[in-house]
Design a protein around this motif. Structure first.
Motif, short mmCIF file in Angstrom:
data_model
loop_
_atom_site.label_atom_id
_atom_site.label_comp_id
_atom_site.label_asym_id
_atom_site.label_seq_id
_atom_site.Cartn_x
_atom_site.Cartn_y
_atom_site.Cartn_z
N VAL A 63 -14.87 -23.02 9.98
CA VAL A 63 -13.59 -23.90 9.42
C VAL A 63 -12.54 -23.46 10.36
O VAL A 63 -12.26 -22.23 10.51
CB VAL A 63 -13.28 -23.36 8.03
N PRO A 64 -11.97 -24.32 11.03
CA PRO A 64 -10.80 -24.10 11.95
C PRO A 64 -9.74 -22.85 11.39
O PRO A 64 -9.28 -23.11 10.11
CB PRO A 64 -10.23 -25.09 12.51
N GLU A 65 -9.64 -21.89 12.08
CA GLU A 65 -8.66 -20.78 11.80
C GLU A 65 -7.33 -21.64 11.31
O GLU A 65 -6.65 -22.56 12.02
CB GLU A 65 -8.12 -20.01 13.05
N SER B 268 -25.68 -28.56 3.12
CA SER B 268 -24.35 -28.04 2.96
C SER B 268 -23.48 -28.19 4.11
O SER B 268 -22.10 -28.58 3.97
CB SER B 268 -24.49 -26.61 2.46
N ARG B 269 -24.01 -28.07 5.33
CA ARG B 269 -23.42 -28.40 6.56
C ARG B 269 -22.38 -29.39 6.52
O ARG B 269 -21.24 -29.56 6.93
CB ARG B 269 -23.96 -28.00 7.51
N GLY B 270 -23.39 -30.74 6.39
CA GLY B 270 -22.71 -31.99 6.43
C GLY B 270 -21.39 -32.34 5.66
O GLY B 270 -20.24 -32.80 5.76
N ARG B 271 -21.74 -31.51 4.30
CA ARG B 271 -20.61 -31.93 3.38
C ARG B 271 -19.51 -30.91 3.53
O ARG B 271 -18.31 -31.33 3.40
CB ARG B 271 -21.29 -31.60 1.81
N VAL C 56 -13.87 -30.37 5.42
CA VAL C 56 -12.93 -29.62 6.45
C VAL C 56 -12.20 -30.71 7.39
O VAL C 56 -10.79 -30.69 7.80
CB VAL C 56 -13.67 -28.60 7.13
N GLN C 57 -12.95 -31.83 7.81
CA GLN C 57 -12.39 -32.82 8.70
C GLN C 57 -11.25 -33.26 7.87
O GLN C 57 -10.27 -33.64 8.50
CB GLN C 57 -13.61 -33.76 8.89
N GLU C 58 -11.39 -33.98 6.60
CA GLU C 58 -10.26 -34.09 5.74
C GLU C 58 -8.96 -33.49 5.95
O GLU C 58 -7.91 -33.64 6.06
CB GLU C 58 -10.52 -34.53 4.34
#
Ligand code: NAI
Length: 328
Positions: free
Chosen positions: A275-277, A304-307, A312-314
Protein backbone atom coordinates in the motif's frame (compact mmCIF):
# COMPACT_ATOMS: atom_id res chain seq x y z
CA UNK A 1 -8.01 12.72 41.20
CA UNK A 2 -7.25 12.34 37.51
CA UNK A 3 -7.24 15.31 35.15
CA UNK A 4 -10.16 15.07 32.74
CA UNK A 5 -9.43 14.08 29.15
CA UNK A 6 -10.66 16.63 26.61
CA UNK A 7 -12.76 14.95 23.94
CA UNK A 8 -13.87 17.02 20.95
CA UNK A 9 -16.77 15.79 18.82
CA UNK A 10 -17.67 17.49 15.54
CA UNK A 11 -21.13 17.13 14.04
CA UNK A 12 -22.32 16.80 17.61
CA UNK A 13 -25.93 17.60 16.72
CA UNK A 14 -26.15 14.90 14.06
CA UNK A 15 -27.54 11.43 14.48
CA UNK A 16 -24.19 9.74 15.17
CA UNK A 17 -23.39 12.53 17.62
CA UNK A 18 -26.58 11.83 19.50
CA UNK A 19 -25.73 8.12 19.77
CA UNK A 20 -22.10 8.84 20.68
CA UNK A 21 -22.02 11.59 23.28
CA UNK A 22 -23.85 9.73 26.04
CA UNK A 23 -21.54 6.77 25.74
CA UNK A 24 -18.45 8.98 25.90
CA UNK A 25 -19.83 10.76 28.96
CA UNK A 26 -20.63 7.46 30.67
CA UNK A 27 -17.01 6.30 30.41
CA UNK A 28 -17.22 3.85 27.54
CA UNK A 29 -14.75 5.66 25.27
CA UNK A 30 -11.71 5.72 27.53
CA UNK A 31 -12.53 3.69 30.61
CA UNK A 32 -14.82 3.70 33.61
CA UNK A 33 -12.28 5.61 35.73
CA UNK A 34 -11.39 8.38 33.27
CA UNK A 35 -13.18 11.75 33.67
CA UNK A 36 -13.93 13.59 30.44
CA UNK A 37 -14.65 17.11 29.28
CA UNK A 38 -16.70 17.33 26.11
CA UNK A 39 -16.24 19.96 23.41
CA UNK A 40 -18.96 19.99 20.80
CA UNK A 41 -18.28 21.57 17.41
CA UNK A 42 -21.21 22.37 15.14
CA UNK A 43 -22.01 24.73 12.33
CA UNK A 44 -24.13 27.72 13.41
CA UNK A 45 -27.39 26.02 12.36
CA UNK A 46 -26.53 23.02 14.56
CA UNK A 47 -25.70 24.93 17.75
CA UNK A 48 -29.19 25.02 19.20
CA UNK A 49 -29.71 21.28 18.82
CA UNK A 50 -26.25 20.70 20.35
CA UNK A 51 -27.34 22.80 23.33
CA UNK A 52 -30.39 20.58 23.70
CA UNK A 53 -28.18 17.49 23.71
CA UNK A 54 -25.94 19.14 26.31
CA UNK A 55 -29.02 19.69 28.50
CA UNK A 56 -29.80 16.00 28.26
CA UNK A 57 -26.18 15.14 29.09
CA UNK A 58 -26.53 17.28 32.22
CA UNK A 59 -29.73 15.44 33.05
CA UNK A 60 -27.91 12.10 33.05
CA UNK A 61 -25.73 13.30 35.96
CA UNK A 62 -22.80 11.23 34.64
CA UNK A 63 -20.16 11.14 37.39
CA UNK A 64 -17.29 11.20 34.86
CA UNK A 65 -18.54 14.18 32.85
CA UNK A 66 -16.65 17.27 34.02
CA UNK A 67 -17.96 19.87 31.57
CA UNK A 68 -19.44 20.55 28.15
CA UNK A 69 -18.47 23.41 25.82
CA UNK A 70 -20.34 24.11 22.61
CA UNK A 71 -18.89 26.18 19.80
CA UNK A 72 -18.89 26.79 16.06
CA UNK A 73 -15.21 27.78 16.07
CA UNK A 74 -12.74 24.94 15.38
CA UNK A 75 -9.94 26.88 17.11
CA UNK A 76 -11.95 26.83 20.33
CA UNK A 77 -13.25 23.30 19.86
CA UNK A 78 -9.79 21.72 19.50
CA UNK A 79 -7.96 23.81 22.12
CA UNK A 80 -6.23 21.30 24.38
CA UNK A 81 -8.06 18.37 22.78
CA UNK A 82 -6.65 14.94 23.65
CA UNK A 83 -9.11 12.97 21.51
CA UNK A 84 -10.96 14.33 18.47
CA UNK A 85 -13.83 12.52 16.81
CA UNK A 86 -14.46 14.14 13.44
CA UNK A 87 -18.01 13.09 12.65
CA UNK A 88 -19.52 16.11 10.89
CA UNK A 89 -19.03 16.00 7.13
CA UNK A 90 -20.70 17.06 3.92
CA UNK A 91 -22.82 14.18 2.61
CA UNK A 92 -23.10 13.43 -1.08
CA UNK A 93 -26.32 14.87 -2.43
CA UNK A 94 -28.09 14.01 -5.66
CA UNK A 95 -26.14 14.84 -8.76
CA UNK A 96 -22.97 15.67 -6.82
CA UNK A 97 -19.76 14.60 -8.56
CA UNK A 98 -16.88 13.11 -6.60
CA UNK A 99 -14.80 16.24 -7.15
CA UNK A 100 -17.54 18.42 -5.64
CA UNK A 101 -17.86 16.07 -2.68
CA UNK A 102 -14.12 16.08 -2.02
CA UNK A 103 -13.94 19.84 -2.38
CA UNK A 104 -16.86 20.42 0.03
CA UNK A 105 -15.24 18.12 2.58
CA UNK A 106 -11.88 19.78 2.04
CA UNK A 107 -13.57 22.97 3.20
CA UNK A 108 -14.38 21.22 6.49
CA UNK A 109 -11.37 18.98 7.15
CA UNK A 110 -8.59 21.34 6.09
CA UNK A 111 -9.46 24.07 8.62
CA UNK A 112 -10.16 21.46 11.28
CA UNK A 113 -6.76 19.87 10.63
CA UNK A 114 -5.11 23.28 10.95
CA UNK A 115 -6.99 24.00 14.19
CA UNK A 116 -5.82 20.64 15.55
CA UNK A 117 -2.27 21.47 14.47
CA UNK A 118 -2.34 24.84 16.21
CA UNK A 119 -4.36 24.16 19.35
CA UNK A 120 -4.70 20.47 20.28
CA UNK A 121 -2.78 18.81 23.11
CA UNK A 122 0.54 17.11 22.28
CA UNK A 123 -0.98 13.66 22.72
CA UNK A 124 -3.95 14.31 20.36
CA UNK A 125 -5.52 11.25 18.76
CA UNK A 126 -7.87 11.84 15.83
CA UNK A 127 -10.56 9.54 14.47
CA UNK A 128 -12.31 10.59 11.27
CA UNK A 129 -15.81 9.14 10.91
CA UNK A 130 -17.31 11.59 8.40
CA UNK A 131 -17.20 10.30 4.84
CA UNK A 132 -15.23 9.90 2.67
CA UNK A 133 -13.46 9.06 5.92
CA UNK A 134 -10.04 7.92 4.67
CA UNK A 135 -9.54 10.87 2.38
CA UNK A 136 -10.99 13.36 4.87
CA UNK A 137 -8.43 12.04 7.35
CA UNK A 138 -5.69 12.57 4.75
CA UNK A 139 -6.82 16.18 4.22
CA UNK A 140 -6.86 16.91 7.96
CA UNK A 141 -3.48 15.25 8.44
CA UNK A 142 -1.89 17.22 5.60
CA UNK A 143 -3.10 20.43 7.27
CA UNK A 144 -1.43 19.43 10.54
CA UNK A 145 2.30 19.11 9.77
CA UNK A 146 3.31 19.53 13.43
CA UNK A 147 1.23 16.57 14.60
CA UNK A 148 2.75 13.10 14.05
CA UNK A 149 0.97 11.69 10.98
CA UNK A 150 0.05 8.45 12.73
CA UNK A 151 -2.32 10.30 15.05
CA UNK A 152 -4.79 10.69 12.17
CA UNK A 153 -6.95 7.64 11.66
CA UNK A 154 -10.13 6.79 9.77
CA UNK A 155 -12.91 4.50 10.89
CA UNK A 156 -13.27 1.02 9.40
CA UNK A 157 -14.27 -0.52 12.71
CA UNK A 158 -17.94 -0.56 11.73
CA UNK A 159 -17.02 -2.65 8.70
CA UNK A 160 -14.87 -4.84 10.94
CA UNK A 161 -17.74 -5.40 13.38
CA UNK A 162 -20.19 -6.03 10.56
CA UNK A 163 -17.87 -8.68 9.11
CA UNK A 164 -17.46 -10.40 12.50
CA UNK A 165 -21.21 -10.55 12.90
CA UNK A 166 -21.76 -12.00 9.41
CA UNK A 167 -19.03 -14.59 9.92
CA UNK A 168 -20.46 -15.59 13.30
CA UNK A 169 -23.88 -16.11 11.70
CA UNK A 170 -22.42 -18.21 8.89
CA UNK A 171 -20.39 -20.48 11.18
CA UNK A 172 -22.83 -20.64 14.10
CA UNK A 173 -20.11 -19.30 16.40
CA UNK A 174 -20.51 -16.47 18.87
CA UNK A 175 -18.94 -13.14 17.97
CA UNK A 176 -16.46 -13.47 20.81
CA UNK A 177 -15.07 -16.64 19.19
CA UNK A 178 -14.02 -14.66 16.11
CA UNK A 179 -10.55 -13.19 16.03
CA UNK A 180 -8.05 -11.68 13.58
CA UNK A 181 -10.51 -10.48 11.03
CA UNK A 182 -9.17 -7.73 8.75
CA UNK A 183 -10.72 -4.92 6.74
CA UNK A 184 -8.30 -3.72 4.07
CA UNK A 185 -8.41 -0.52 2.03
CA UNK A 186 -11.02 2.19 1.84
CA UNK A 187 -14.17 2.63 3.91
CA UNK A 188 -16.30 2.32 0.79
CA UNK A 189 -17.88 -0.33 -1.38
CA UNK A 190 -14.39 -1.43 -2.50
CA UNK A 191 -13.25 -2.37 1.01
CA UNK A 192 -12.03 -5.93 1.45
CA UNK A 193 -13.10 -7.92 4.51
CA UNK A 194 -10.52 -10.72 4.77
CA UNK A 195 -11.24 -13.98 6.60
CA UNK A 196 -8.16 -15.89 5.39
CA UNK A 197 -6.29 -15.09 8.59
CA UNK A 198 -9.36 -14.96 10.80
CA UNK A 199 -10.08 -17.58 13.42
CA UNK A 200 -13.34 -19.07 14.56
CA UNK A 201 -12.85 -20.60 18.02
CA UNK A 202 -9.15 -21.04 17.24
CA UNK A 203 -9.58 -22.63 13.78
CA UNK A 204 -8.94 -20.94 10.45
CA UNK A 205 -12.14 -19.21 9.32
CA UNK A 206 -11.64 -19.68 5.57
CA UNK A 207 -11.10 -23.43 6.08
CA UNK A 208 -14.19 -23.74 8.25
CA UNK A 209 -16.30 -21.81 5.75
CA UNK A 210 -14.67 -23.59 2.79
CA UNK A 211 -16.94 -21.83 0.30
CA UNK A 212 -15.30 -19.31 -2.00
CA UNK A 213 -18.61 -18.56 -3.73
CA UNK A 214 -20.12 -17.50 -0.40
CA UNK A 215 -17.10 -15.30 0.23
CA UNK A 216 -17.17 -13.61 -3.15
CA UNK A 217 -20.92 -13.41 -3.76
CA UNK A 218 -22.40 -13.10 -0.30
CA UNK A 219 -20.04 -12.20 2.54
CA UNK A 220 -17.95 -9.49 0.88
CA UNK A 221 -20.85 -7.65 -0.79
CA UNK A 222 -23.03 -7.94 2.31
CA UNK A 223 -20.36 -6.29 4.46
CA UNK A 224 -19.40 -3.72 1.83
CA UNK A 225 -22.98 -2.70 1.06
CA UNK A 226 -24.35 -2.93 4.58
CA UNK A 227 -24.55 0.85 4.90
CA UNK A 228 -26.88 1.05 1.91
CA UNK A 229 -28.99 -1.84 3.24
CA UNK A 230 -29.43 -0.01 6.57
CA UNK A 231 -30.53 3.16 4.78
CA UNK A 232 -33.00 1.11 2.74
CA UNK A 233 -34.46 -0.56 5.86
CA UNK A 234 -34.30 2.26 8.39
CA UNK A 235 -34.82 5.25 6.15
CA UNK A 236 -31.71 6.78 7.72
CA UNK A 237 -28.05 5.85 7.74
CA UNK A 238 -26.32 3.77 10.41
CA UNK A 239 -26.01 5.84 13.55
CA UNK A 240 -25.93 3.78 16.74
CA UNK A 241 -23.72 1.13 15.15
CA UNK A 242 -21.42 3.83 13.75
CA UNK A 243 -21.20 5.47 17.17
CA UNK A 244 -20.52 2.07 18.71
CA UNK A 245 -17.68 1.49 16.26
CA UNK A 246 -16.19 4.91 17.04
CA UNK A 247 -16.23 4.01 20.73
CA UNK A 248 -14.58 0.66 19.94
CA UNK A 249 -11.92 2.26 17.72
CA UNK A 250 -10.74 4.78 20.30
CA UNK A 251 -11.14 2.40 23.23
CA UNK A 252 -8.95 -0.18 21.50
CA UNK A 253 -6.39 2.41 20.41
CA UNK A 254 -6.05 3.73 23.96
CA UNK A 255 -6.48 0.51 25.94
CA UNK A 256 -5.01 -2.08 23.56
CA UNK A 257 -6.02 -5.19 21.62
CA UNK A 258 -6.41 -8.52 23.39
CA UNK A 259 -3.48 -10.94 23.30
CA UNK A 260 -3.70 -13.02 20.12
CA UNK A 261 -6.22 -10.74 18.42
CA UNK A 262 -6.08 -7.63 16.25
CA UNK A 263 -8.45 -5.00 14.89
CA UNK A 264 -8.86 -2.90 11.74
CA UNK A 265 -8.06 0.81 11.52
CA UNK A 266 -7.63 3.24 8.67
CA UNK A 267 -4.08 4.55 9.24
CA UNK A 268 -1.28 6.20 7.24
CA UNK A 269 0.48 3.44 5.32
CA UNK A 270 4.18 2.85 5.90
CA UNK A 271 4.30 0.91 2.64
CA UNK A 272 3.34 -2.42 4.21
CA UNK A 273 1.54 -4.96 2.00
CA UNK A 274 2.24 -2.89 -1.10
CA UNK A 275 0.00 0.00 0.00
CA UNK A 276 1.68 3.25 -1.11
CA UNK A 277 3.22 5.11 1.81
CA UNK A 278 1.10 7.94 3.19
CA UNK A 279 -2.28 6.71 1.97
CA UNK A 280 -4.77 6.32 4.79
CA UNK A 281 -5.83 2.73 4.30
CA UNK A 282 -7.31 0.08 6.57
CA UNK A 283 -4.88 -2.51 7.95
CA UNK A 284 -4.82 -5.22 10.58
CA UNK A 285 -3.32 -3.59 13.67
CA UNK A 286 -2.48 -4.44 17.24
CA UNK A 287 -2.64 -1.70 19.86
CA UNK A 288 -0.64 -1.32 23.06
CA UNK A 289 0.12 1.62 25.37
CA UNK A 290 -1.84 4.05 23.19
CA UNK A 291 0.03 3.11 20.00
CA UNK A 292 -0.84 0.86 17.09
CA UNK A 293 1.31 -1.32 14.86
CA UNK A 294 0.49 -2.98 11.56
CA UNK A 295 0.44 -6.79 11.85
CA UNK A 296 3.35 -7.92 9.69
CA UNK A 297 4.13 -11.07 7.75
CA UNK A 298 0.63 -12.17 6.69
CA UNK A 299 0.58 -14.16 3.53
CA UNK A 300 -1.69 -12.52 0.97
CA UNK A 301 -3.20 -14.99 -1.50
CA UNK A 302 -4.27 -14.14 -5.02
CA UNK A 303 -7.93 -13.74 -4.07
CA UNK A 304 -7.01 -11.17 -1.42
CA UNK A 305 -4.32 -9.42 -3.48
CA UNK A 306 -6.68 -8.39 -6.25
CA UNK A 307 -9.25 -7.05 -3.83
CA UNK A 308 -6.76 -5.14 -1.69
CA UNK A 309 -5.21 -3.61 -4.81
CA UNK A 310 -8.61 -2.50 -6.15
CA UNK A 311 -9.52 -0.70 -2.93
CA UNK A 312 -6.07 0.86 -2.63
CA UNK A 313 -6.35 2.04 -6.24
CA UNK A 314 -9.53 3.90 -5.28
CA UNK A 315 -7.63 5.56 -2.41
CA UNK A 316 -4.87 6.58 -4.83
CA UNK A 317 -7.49 8.18 -7.09
CA UNK A 318 -9.08 10.04 -4.19
CA UNK A 319 -5.67 11.25 -3.05
CA UNK A 320 -4.78 12.42 -6.55
CA UNK A 321 -8.12 14.21 -6.80
CA UNK A 322 -7.65 16.13 -3.54
CA UNK A 323 -4.07 16.87 -4.56
CA UNK A 324 -5.41 18.27 -7.83
CA UNK A 325 -7.80 20.45 -5.84
CA UNK A 326 -4.91 21.77 -3.73
CA UNK A 327 -6.38 20.26 -0.57
CA UNK A 328 -3.22 18.37 0.37
P1 NAI B 1 -25.90 13.91 10.24
O1 NAI B 1 -26.19 14.66 8.98
O2 NAI B 1 -27.04 13.44 11.09
O3 NAI B 1 -24.99 14.84 11.17
C1 NAI B 1 -23.88 15.53 10.71
C2 NAI B 1 -23.72 16.75 11.58
O4 NAI B 1 -22.50 17.39 11.22
C3 NAI B 1 -24.84 17.79 11.40
O5 NAI B 1 -25.38 18.13 12.67
C4 NAI B 1 -24.10 18.98 10.78
O6 NAI B 1 -24.64 20.23 11.19
C5 NAI B 1 -22.70 18.79 11.30
N1 NAI B 1 -21.66 19.45 10.54
C6 NAI B 1 -21.58 19.65 9.19
N2 NAI B 1 -20.49 20.35 8.88
C7 NAI B 1 -19.83 20.58 10.04
C8 NAI B 1 -18.65 21.28 10.36
N3 NAI B 1 -17.92 21.89 9.42
N4 NAI B 1 -18.27 21.34 11.65
C9 NAI B 1 -19.01 20.76 12.62
N5 NAI B 1 -20.17 20.11 12.37
C10 NAI B 1 -20.57 20.02 11.09
O7 NAI B 1 -24.95 12.73 9.84
P2 NAI B 1 -24.59 11.40 10.66
O8 NAI B 1 -25.57 10.36 10.35
O9 NAI B 1 -24.36 11.76 12.08
O10 NAI B 1 -23.24 10.97 9.95
C11 NAI B 1 -22.07 11.76 10.04
C12 NAI B 1 -21.01 11.28 9.06
O11 NAI B 1 -20.58 9.98 9.40
C13 NAI B 1 -21.48 11.20 7.61
O12 NAI B 1 -20.44 11.72 6.80
C14 NAI B 1 -21.60 9.71 7.37
O13 NAI B 1 -21.42 9.40 6.00
C15 NAI B 1 -20.47 9.20 8.21
N6 NAI B 1 -20.54 7.78 8.55
C16 NAI B 1 -19.36 7.08 8.57
C17 NAI B 1 -19.33 5.74 8.90
C18 NAI B 1 -18.04 4.98 8.89
O14 NAI B 1 -18.10 3.75 9.09
N7 NAI B 1 -16.86 5.57 8.72
C19 NAI B 1 -20.56 5.04 9.25
C20 NAI B 1 -21.74 5.85 9.25
C21 NAI B 1 -21.72 7.18 8.91
Amino acid sequence: TRTPVNVTVTGAAGQIGYALLFRIASGQLLGADVPVKLRLLEIPQGLKAAEGTAMELDDCAFPLLRGIDITDDPNVAFAGANVALLVGARPRTKGMERGDLLEANGGIFKPQGKAINDHAADDIKVLVVGNPANTNALIAQAAAPDVPAERFTAMTRLDHNRAISQLAKKTGASVSDIKRLTIWGNHSATQYPDIFHAEVAGKNAAEIVNDEAWLADSFIPTVAKRGAAIIEARGASSAASAANAAIDHVHTWVNGTAEGDWTSMGIPSDGSYGVPEGLISSFPVTCKDGKYEIVQGLEINEFSRGRIDASVQELVEERDAVRGLGLI
